[in-house]
Design a protein around this motif. Structure first.
Motif, PDB file in Angstrom:
ATOM      1  N   SER A  16       8.857  77.143  57.596  1.00  0.00           N
ATOM      2  CA  SER A  16       9.343  77.314  56.222  1.00  0.00           C
ATOM      3  C   SER A  16       9.170  78.762  55.803  1.00  0.00           C
ATOM      4  CB  SER A  16       8.588  76.393  55.262  1.00  0.00           C
ATOM      5  OG  SER A  16       7.187  76.661  55.315  1.00  0.00           O
ATOM      6  N   LEU A  17      10.113  79.223  54.986  1.00  0.00           N
ATOM      7  CA  LEU A  17      10.056  80.570  54.422  1.00  0.00           C
ATOM      8  C   LEU A  17       9.216  80.530  53.152  1.00  0.00           C
ATOM      9  CD1 LEU A  17      11.153  83.551  54.381  1.00  0.00           C
ATOM     10  CD2 LEU A  17      13.019  82.693  52.963  1.00  0.00           C
ATOM     11  N   VAL A  18       8.118  81.288  53.130  1.00  0.00           N
ATOM     12  CA  VAL A  18       7.206  81.245  51.988  1.00  0.00           C
ATOM     13  C   VAL A  18       7.286  82.505  51.137  1.00  0.00           C
ATOM     14  CG1 VAL A  18       5.601  79.700  53.153  1.00  0.00           C
ATOM     15  CG2 VAL A  18       5.298  82.167  53.367  1.00  0.00           C
ATOM     16  N   GLN A  19       7.858  83.576  51.670  1.00  0.00           N
ATOM     17  CA  GLN A  19       7.906  84.808  50.887  1.00  0.00           C
ATOM     18  C   GLN A  19       9.076  85.675  51.345  1.00  0.00           C
ATOM     19  OE1 GLN A  19       4.393  87.221  51.165  1.00  0.00           O
ATOM     20  NE2 GLN A  19       5.130  88.789  49.775  1.00  0.00           N
ATOM     21  N   TRP A  20       9.724  86.319  50.376  1.00  0.00           N
ATOM     22  CA  TRP A  20      10.756  87.335  50.638  1.00  0.00           C
ATOM     23  C   TRP A  20      10.599  88.393  49.555  1.00  0.00           C
ATOM     24  CZ3 TRP A  20      14.758  87.521  54.379  1.00  0.00           C
ATOM     25  CH2 TRP A  20      15.662  88.567  54.224  1.00  0.00           C
ATOM     26  N   SER A  21      10.197  89.609  49.947  1.00  0.00           N
ATOM     27  CA  SER A  21       9.898  90.651  48.971  1.00  0.00           C
ATOM     28  C   SER A  21      10.386  91.998  49.475  1.00  0.00           C
ATOM     29  CB  SER A  21       8.398  90.713  48.687  1.00  0.00           C
ATOM     30  OG  SER A  21       7.679  90.971  49.891  1.00  0.00           O
ATOM     31  N   VAL A  22      10.507  92.921  48.531  1.00  0.00           N
ATOM     32  CA  VAL A  22      10.947  94.276  48.849  1.00  0.00           C
ATOM     33  C   VAL A  22       9.757  95.112  49.292  1.00  0.00           C
ATOM     34  CG1 VAL A  22      12.095  96.345  47.955  1.00  0.00           C
ATOM     35  CG2 VAL A  22      12.775  94.089  47.145  1.00  0.00           C
ATOM     36  N   TYR A  68      12.946  94.869  53.412  1.00  0.00           N
ATOM     37  CA  TYR A  68      12.371  93.629  52.895  1.00  0.00           C
ATOM     38  C   TYR A  68      11.369  93.085  53.899  1.00  0.00           C
ATOM     39  CZ  TYR A  68      16.316  93.701  49.630  1.00  0.00           C
ATOM     40  OH  TYR A  68      17.227  94.062  48.683  1.00  0.00           O
ATOM     41  N   ARG A  69      10.488  92.236  53.385  1.00  0.00           N
ATOM     42  CA  ARG A  69       9.500  91.556  54.232  1.00  0.00           C
ATOM     43  C   ARG A  69       9.583  90.062  53.947  1.00  0.00           C
ATOM     44  NH1 ARG A  69       4.201  89.856  53.087  1.00  0.00           N
ATOM     45  NH2 ARG A  69       2.894  89.562  54.957  1.00  0.00           N
ATOM     46  N   ALA A  70       9.776  89.300  55.029  1.00  0.00           N
ATOM     47  CA  ALA A  70       9.836  87.838  54.928  1.00  0.00           C
ATOM     48  C   ALA A  70       8.676  87.252  55.721  1.00  0.00           C
ATOM     49  CB  ALA A  70      11.168  87.318  55.451  1.00  0.00           C
ATOM     50  N   VAL A  71       8.085  86.200  55.190  1.00  0.00           N
ATOM     51  CA  VAL A  71       6.960  85.519  55.848  1.00  0.00           C
ATOM     52  C   VAL A  71       7.376  84.078  56.115  1.00  0.00           C
ATOM     53  CG1 VAL A  71       4.548  84.826  55.688  1.00  0.00           C
ATOM     54  CG2 VAL A  71       5.288  87.011  54.694  1.00  0.00           C
ATOM     55  N   ILE A  72       7.317  83.685  57.384  1.00  0.00           N
ATOM     56  CA  ILE A  72       7.667  82.329  57.820  1.00  0.00           C
ATOM     57  C   ILE A  72       6.409  81.697  58.398  1.00  0.00           C
ATOM     58  CG2 ILE A  72       9.127  80.963  59.346  1.00  0.00           C
ATOM     59  CD1 ILE A  72      11.130  83.291  59.288  1.00  0.00           C
ATOM     60  N   GLY A 110       2.256  75.615  60.318  1.00  0.00           N
ATOM     61  CA  GLY A 110       0.882  75.316  60.689  1.00  0.00           C
ATOM     62  C   GLY A 110      -0.005  76.545  60.525  1.00  0.00           C
ATOM     63  N   SER A 111      -0.754  76.863  61.566  1.00  0.00           N
ATOM     64  CA  SER A 111      -1.637  78.037  61.537  1.00  0.00           C
ATOM     65  C   SER A 111      -0.925  79.310  61.980  1.00  0.00           C
ATOM     66  CB  SER A 111      -2.845  77.795  62.445  1.00  0.00           C
ATOM     67  OG  SER A 111      -2.420  77.620  63.805  1.00  0.00           O
ATOM     68  N   ALA A 112       0.300  79.188  62.417  1.00  0.00           N
ATOM     69  CA  ALA A 112       1.053  80.358  62.891  1.00  0.00           C
ATOM     70  C   ALA A 112       1.852  80.970  61.743  1.00  0.00           C
ATOM     71  CB  ALA A 112       1.985  79.966  64.033  1.00  0.00           C
ATOM     72  N   LYS A 113       1.918  82.274  61.768  1.00  0.00           N
ATOM     73  CA  LYS A 113       2.663  83.005  60.743  1.00  0.00           C
ATOM     74  C   LYS A 113       3.504  84.088  61.427  1.00  0.00           C
ATOM     75  CE  LYS A 113       0.750  86.260  58.297  1.00  0.00           C
ATOM     76  NZ  LYS A 113      -0.065  87.016  57.312  1.00  0.00           N
ATOM     77  N   MET A 114       4.711  84.247  60.978  1.00  0.00           N
ATOM     78  CA  MET A 114       5.575  85.299  61.495  1.00  0.00           C
ATOM     79  C   MET A 114       6.024  86.182  60.331  1.00  0.00           C
ATOM     80  SD  MET A 114       9.027  85.237  63.854  1.00  0.00           S
ATOM     81  CE  MET A 114       9.991  84.262  62.715  1.00  0.00           C
ATOM     82  N   GLU A 115       5.819  87.491  60.494  1.00  0.00           N
ATOM     83  CA  GLU A 115       6.291  88.462  59.527  1.00  0.00           C
ATOM     84  C   GLU A 115       7.612  89.050  60.026  1.00  0.00           C
ATOM     85  OE1 GLU A 115       2.693  90.578  57.248  1.00  0.00           O
ATOM     86  OE2 GLU A 115       2.698  90.954  59.392  1.00  0.00           O
ATOM     87  N   CYS A 116       8.608  89.031  59.169  1.00  0.00           N
ATOM     88  CA  CYS A 116       9.913  89.600  59.490  1.00  0.00           C
ATOM     89  C   CYS A 116      10.143  90.814  58.588  1.00  0.00           C
ATOM     90  CB  CYS A 116      11.031  88.576  59.272  1.00  0.00           C
ATOM     91  SG  CYS A 116      10.773  87.001  60.108  1.00  0.00           S
ATOM     92  N   PHE A 117      10.412  91.940  59.201  1.00  0.00           N
ATOM     93  CA  PHE A 117      10.703  93.169  58.469  1.00  0.00           C
ATOM     94  C   PHE A 117      12.191  93.468  58.635  1.00  0.00           C
ATOM     95  CE2 PHE A 117       6.284  93.219  59.752  1.00  0.00           C
ATOM     96  CZ  PHE A 117       5.633  93.543  58.574  1.00  0.00           C
ATOM     97  N   ILE A 118      12.900  93.421  57.515  1.00  0.00           N
ATOM     98  CA  ILE A 118      14.367  93.512  57.536  1.00  0.00           C
ATOM     99  C   ILE A 118      14.790  94.819  56.876  1.00  0.00           C
ATOM    100  CG2 ILE A 118      16.529  92.394  56.863  1.00  0.00           C
ATOM    101  CD1 ILE A 118      13.365  90.367  56.634  1.00  0.00           C
TER     102      ILE A 118
END
Length: 591
Positions: free
Chosen positions: A430-436, A464-468, A471-479
């Protein structure tokens, strides 16, 4: 008698040595004469040589005097400067060892060839000019002959118009204010009006803004200011004790004024978004400027306002509107003690927009771009139609992008119901955050993609930075979204935090995941699909695949296999099944 004979014989014998002596004397006299003649010849030869040498000396002295008085005709020629010569003739390094005189002769020879080439070009252009003038004359005669024929045709078909209830006179009657438009704006307005009539697919409308009284007031002011032209007014203001910046601004404000009438073009693909283009003509600059504004409910202050300016700066390649593209305008501005940089700064700071080359083409204004290429668009209707088609496509792409960014930032979308979600039943993350974020925060990321990018100062970026999370895993996406979108697509850099940090630098699976996301192009999408959403769902599915395939090798299995794929790894480089394939009701993930 005997004694006499003896004496006679003795006397006769004495004549023998006398004869011999006589011969010897004659021989010596002859040899002396020969030697004297030889010496005389030598003296004559020496005198002749002396005369020759004296003549040569006199001739050389005359040559020296002539050389001292010699003046080369190239002193009266206007030669290229050293900088221009170095630019036009870059092969001069082969002649560094030549003497100064020979180097000068080589330079004269190069400039002679250049002048011959320019003369040939001048002859070609003059011939072309004569042909165009003759063609214009024939076309003018032809157009003049059309007038009576068209009036006759109109009068003869008037009963048919009345029978079909076609009031063409009212349909094509323009507002009275249109005739006061300057020639470039008049040409553009007529072409826009014709496009609006013949093409129902265009959603834009155009109108003339201004009043006839404004034109009369400007003409009155211009007549009063003839006695003090802008150059004199600026010199007069220099004597006043005012700051230099205010003096320049005041003189610019007095001299650089737009025409009282301008065009306003509105493009409204839907009711909530409207693109407003304000087009003005500048008499001093002899060009047209465009200012773009957006009346939209989707502007959220997240950097979207910059996109409307970037849309036109990147509409055509290498046409950023940073200079006045009119041939020779810098020399005309020098007559008023202005320069091009001051005028451009004044236009931008006062919100008048920029003079793009493609805009001048629609107004039949000849241009010279930053690469010094001359262009004068003659097919105005075709060019205007092509430009507005491109503006319309870019504008709709920009609207779709801002809607996606707004939906992700403010969480106004349902991830499970979007059409871009290729596998809604198996969406585990799930996408929990999308910010500049700032550009510096994006550039410090650890990825090979940043090292392979080319520097282009004309393109700006919004990050932008998105956080997916799953569970215990987190992925940071830098767009990173470029200002020339959709010519360039958004760039994604991924970083997974699960049992350590995994990036493309230390994990080939993350590198393949980045490649799978960044290789998505608009032409790969189905109709009505949106690129940013599609990239997001492709990234989320790839993250799920990564966790499920990587989790199978862990001692404690946190993530079970939920996605349909045949093999978790293939080949020696251990490809992951990121690719989604759907045929009818059958779908699966594969490498």
């Amino acid at each position: 008698g005997h004694v006499g004979d003896v004496k006679q014989s003795a006397a006769a014998l004495l004549f023998v040595p006398l004869k011999h002596s006589n011969r010897e004397v004659k021989r010596q006299i002859k040899s002396g004469r020969d030697e004297l003649q030889a010496e005389k010849s030598k003296v004559d030869l020496s005198r002749l040589q002396l005369q020759n040498l004296l003549y040569e000396v006199s001739h050389l002295k005359k040559e020296i005097i002539r050389c001292q008085k010699f003046e080369s005709r190239d002193k009266f020629l206007e030669l290229l400067s050293d900088k221009e010569y170095a630019i036009k003739f870059t092969d001069k390094d082969d002649h560094d060892k030549l003497s100064k005189h020979k180097t000068h002769l080589y330079r004269l020879d190069c400039e002679l060839r250049l002048r011959k080439d320019l003369d040939n070009q001048y002859s070609v252009l003059m011939n072309s000019k004569k042909q165009l003038m003759e063609q214009n004359r024939r076309q003018t005669l032809r157009y003049l002959s059309f007038g009576p024929a068209l009036r006759t045709l109109q009068e003869s078909t008037k009963p048919l118009h009345d029978a079909l209830q076609l009031n063409l006179d009212v349909e094509w009657k323009l507002s009275a204010i249109v005739k006061y438009l300057p020639r470039p704006l008049y040409i553009l307005f007529i072409n826009l009006q014709s496009l609006q009539r013949i093409k129902d697919e265009y959603s834009f409308s155009s109108e003339v803004v201004g009043y006839e009284s404004d034109i009369q007031m400007q003409e009155l002011l211009s007549c009063n200011s003839d006695e003090s032209p802008p150059k004199e007014r600026r010199n007069f203001s220099d004597d006043v004790n005012m700051p230099t910046g205010n003096t320049v601004d005041n003189s610019l404000e007095r001299a650089l004024k737009p025409h009282p009438l301008h065009l306003r073009v509105m493009d409204s693909p839907d009711k909530s978004n409207e693109l407003v283009l304000t087009i003005r003509y500048w008499e001093l600059l002899k060009c047209v400027t465009l200012r773009a504004q957006c009346d939209s409910n989707n502007i959220n202050g997240q950097g979207d306002t910059n996109f409307i300016q970037d849309l036109f700066s990147h509409l055509y390649a290498n046409d950023f509107g940073n200079c006045v593209p009119v041939p020779g305008i810098q020399y005309e501005l020098q007559n008023f003690n202005f320069n091009e940089g001051e005028c451009m700064k004044y236009l931008v700071n006062n919100g008048y927009g920029k003079p793009y080359c493609w805009l001048q083409g629609m107004c039949s204004v000849a241009t010279v771009n930053e690469q010094k290429r001359y262009n004068h668009e003659l097919k105005l209707h075709k060019w205007t139609r092509a430009v507005f088609d491109r503006i319309s496509k870019r504008w709709r792409s920009w609207l779709r992008l801002t809607q996606q960014l707004r939906g992700l930032t403010y969480k106004e979308i349902d991830m499970y119901t979007l059409r871009e979600n290729i596998y809604p039943d198996g969406l585990s993350s799930s996408l929990v955050q999308w910010s500049v974020i700032t550009t510096e925060e994006f550039n410090i990321q650890n990825s090979d993609l940043l090292n392979n990018l080319t520097d282009d100062n004309s393109i700006t970026y919004t990050s932008y930075r998105a956080v997916i999370v799953r569970g215990s895993a987190k992925m940071e996406c830098f767009i990173r979204i470029p200002s020339n979108y959709p010519l360039e697509t958004p760039l994604w850099i991924l970083s997974v935090h699960w049992n350590g940090q995994h990036t493309s630098m230390n994990n080939s699976a993350i590198k393949m995941m980045e490649c799978w996301t960044n290789t998505l192009r608009p032409q790969h999408l189905e109709k009505e699909d949106r690129l940013l959403y599609s990239q997001l769902f492709r990234t989320i599915c790839s993250f799920d695949i990564f966790l499920e395939t990587e989790g199978s090798m862990q001692a404690t299995r946190e993530y079970n296999k939920e996605k349909p794929y045949i093999s978790a790894f293939t080949k020696r480089i251990r490809f992951r099944p990121y690719k989604f394939i759907k045929k009818g009701s059958i779908f699966t993930f594969k490498q």
